[in-house]
Scaffold this motif. Structure first.
Motif, PDB file in Angstrom:
ATOM      1  N   PRO A 169      78.921  48.963  17.070  1.00  9.14           N
ATOM      2  CA  PRO A 169      79.832  49.693  17.958  1.00  9.14           C
ATOM      3  C   PRO A 169      80.211  48.954  19.233  1.00  9.14           C
ATOM      4  O   PRO A 169      81.294  49.175  19.767  1.00  9.14           O
ATOM      5  N   ARG A 228      89.561  47.118  13.427  1.00  9.88           N
ATOM      6  CA  ARG A 228      89.384  48.361  14.179  1.00  9.88           C
ATOM      7  C   ARG A 228      90.401  48.468  15.309  1.00  9.88           C
ATOM      8  O   ARG A 228      90.947  49.541  15.584  1.00  9.88           O
ATOM      9  N   ALA A 276      88.058  55.575   7.314  1.00 11.23           N
ATOM     10  CA  ALA A 276      87.197  56.207   8.307  1.00 11.23           C
ATOM     11  C   ALA A 276      87.953  56.582   9.574  1.00 11.23           C
ATOM     12  O   ALA A 276      87.607  57.560  10.252  1.00 11.23           O
ATOM     13  N   MET A 277      89.008  55.814   9.917  1.00 16.27           N
ATOM     14  CA  MET A 277      89.773  56.075  11.126  1.00 16.27           C
ATOM     15  C   MET A 277      91.081  56.810  10.844  1.00 16.27           C
ATOM     16  O   MET A 277      91.902  56.979  11.742  1.00 16.27           O
ATOM     17  N   ALA A 307      80.956  53.962   9.592  1.00 15.25           N
ATOM     18  CA  ALA A 307      81.339  55.247  10.174  1.00 15.25           C
ATOM     19  C   ALA A 307      81.060  55.251  11.678  1.00 15.25           C
ATOM     20  O   ALA A 307      81.898  55.698  12.478  1.00 15.25           O
ATOM     21  N   GLU A 308      79.900  54.749  12.075  1.00 13.56           N
ATOM     22  CA  GLU A 308      79.565  54.642  13.498  1.00 13.56           C
ATOM     23  C   GLU A 308      80.528  53.695  14.206  1.00 13.56           C
ATOM     24  O   GLU A 308      81.021  53.971  15.311  1.00 13.56           O
ATOM     25  N   ALA A 343      83.590  52.806  13.318  1.00 16.96           N
ATOM     26  CA  ALA A 343      84.932  53.381  13.393  1.00 16.96           C
ATOM     27  C   ALA A 343      85.009  54.419  14.501  1.00 16.96           C
ATOM     28  O   ALA A 343      85.993  54.471  15.258  1.00 16.96           O
ATOM     29  N   ALA A 344      83.987  55.275  14.613  1.00 19.86           N
ATOM     30  CA  ALA A 344      83.997  56.308  15.647  1.00 19.86           C
ATOM     31  C   ALA A 344      84.011  55.696  17.041  1.00 19.86           C
ATOM     32  O   ALA A 344      84.659  56.214  17.958  1.00 19.86           O
ATOM     33  N   ALA A 345      83.315  54.562  17.210  1.00 15.81           N
ATOM     34  CA  ALA A 345      83.281  53.907  18.515  1.00 15.81           C
ATOM     35  C   ALA A 345      84.627  53.324  18.894  1.00 15.81           C
ATOM     36  O   ALA A 345      84.917  53.129  20.081  1.00 15.81           O
ATOM     37  N   ALA A 392      87.691  54.612  17.647  1.00 18.63           N
ATOM     38  CA  ALA A 392      88.792  55.553  17.465  1.00 18.63           C
ATOM     39  C   ALA A 392      89.437  55.874  18.809  1.00 18.63           C
ATOM     40  O   ALA A 392      88.767  56.235  19.768  1.00 18.63           O
TER      41      ALA A 392
END
Length: 373
Positions: free
Chosen positions: A219, A235, A304-305, A348-349, A351-353, A355
């Motif tokens: 991340p 990303r 994921a995004m 997943a982690e 991508a969330a970081a 987004a």
């Protein structure tokens, strides 16, 4: 005794610091906070870098400064050398900075360690020292391919060929005893770091571990830089609402390993250094053991995004290699280490970081180049 992490405010070094603190180790960081990596810290010198935990002693400065390195080594029992300029580079004009940062910096560090009598070193090396990965021919024999030619790449013939028959080769995993064949400036400087560490160990009776990282992601991966890794560039594109641009045909095989697993390997090998004979430098591949293509990575991140599907461009960068995946059996056997973060969970982690970050990394047309650490 205190551990010293050079580059400890950075992506991988910072994770080494975090895990070491969790284990109750006293930690000192030596980091120049160079502005191309730590833009906020460079503009606000009084501010600690984002992500540097409380309880860390920060020595701010360059590893090429002998007096400063002498100061940073006081009371240190083991050094984790993470400070480096990473990535394939924009063009050959980057060569002096790679050599000055990676080679000169490591030379100053090992010279200072010899002066201070510090006898344990964990070096952040890279899979790039192998050049192209391992291959087998149609008869199953291990073969080393010749460098890919511009003519083949222009024609979309991306697979390496047998130098004797001209036939495509089948990819295999690399082992630590495979031939080293660096094929770009960054790779040359990482191999030079390994040789400097080995020379230091022989000369002083010290013990060194050479950790050959494969594609590290996580991340806190750097943003806003053309030296970022392929995962960060994808990303960044998705955060801007753009499709990831996949070079070649997307079938390039890689081993993506989570930064927490890499940091854990660092601490595991440090604990095992005293088991090595004095004067030894031993290499360890650090990978997940899972083969993932660049195209698969782009699709997983896009999903994921919730972003647009990747675009396969057919473009290439001459310094990139086609396939490079690791056998980490030596690390598993000798260090009792194993990667623990599954790729799906890690992405997943990751991508969330990213987004909604809208960062600019890769916007200058650098494309998803192979950048392993």
């Amino acid at each position: 005794m205190t551990i010293l992490v050079t580059g400890g405010a950075g992506f991988i070094g910072g994770e080494v610091v975090r895990l070491a603190l969790e284990r109750g180790e006293p930690v000192r960081v030596l980091d120049s906070l160079r502005p191309d990596v730590h833009a906020a810290s460079a503009s606000e010198p009084e501010r600690l870098p984002d992500g540097l935990p409380d309880g860390v002693e920060l020595v701010r400065g360059d590893v090429r400064d002998p007096a400063l390195v002498d100061l940073a080594l006081a009371g240190v029992g083991v050094v984790f050398h993470e400070a480096a300029k990473v990535g394939l580079g924009v063009d050959l004009q980057d060569a002096p900075d790679y050599a000055a940062t990676n080679v000169h910096g490591t030379a100053e560090l090992v010279a200072a360690m010899a002066r201070a009598g510090v006898g344990r070193l964990v070096l952040a090396s890279s899979m790039v020292v192998y050049g192209e990965g391992a291959y087998r021919d149609a008869e199953g024999r291990r073969r080393r391919p010749a460098p890919r030619t511009v003519a083949d790449l222009d024609a979309g013939r991306f697979e390496p060929r047998d130098p004797e028959t001209g036939h495509p080769l089948a990819p295999d995993v690399v082992h630590e005893d495979d031939a080293l064949d660096p094929r770009n400036v960054y790779a040359l400087t990482k191999l030079a770091q390994e040789h400097l560490a080995a020379a230091w160990a022989r000369s002083t009776g010290g013990r060194a571990a050479l950790l050959r990282y494969h594609n590290v992601y996580g991340p806190r991966m750097p943003r806003d830089t053309p030296y970022a890794g392929v995962a960060a560039i994808f990303r960044s594109s998705l955060a801007r609402g753009e499709a990831p641009r996949v070079f070649e045909d997307g079938a390039q095989r890689r081993d993506f390993v989570h930064v927490t697993d890499v940091a854990a390997a660092n601490l595991a090998v440090a604990a095992a250094l005293d088991d090595l004979p004095a004067g030894t430098a031993r290499a360890f591949n650090v990978g997940s053991g899972t083969v993932t293509t660049v195209g698969e990575l782009a699709h997983e991140l896009a999903r994921a995004m919730d972003g647009p599907d990747p675009v396969v461009t057919g473009e290439y960068r001459l310094g990139d290699v086609r396939h490079i995946t690791a056998s980490s059996a030596r690390a598993r056997t000798e260090l009792d280490w194993a990667p623990r973060v599954p790729l799906a969970d890690g992405l997943a982690e990751f991508a969330a970081a990213g987004a909604g970050a809208g960062d600019r990394a890769g916007a200058a047309g650098t494309g998803p180049a192979e950048v392993p650490r």
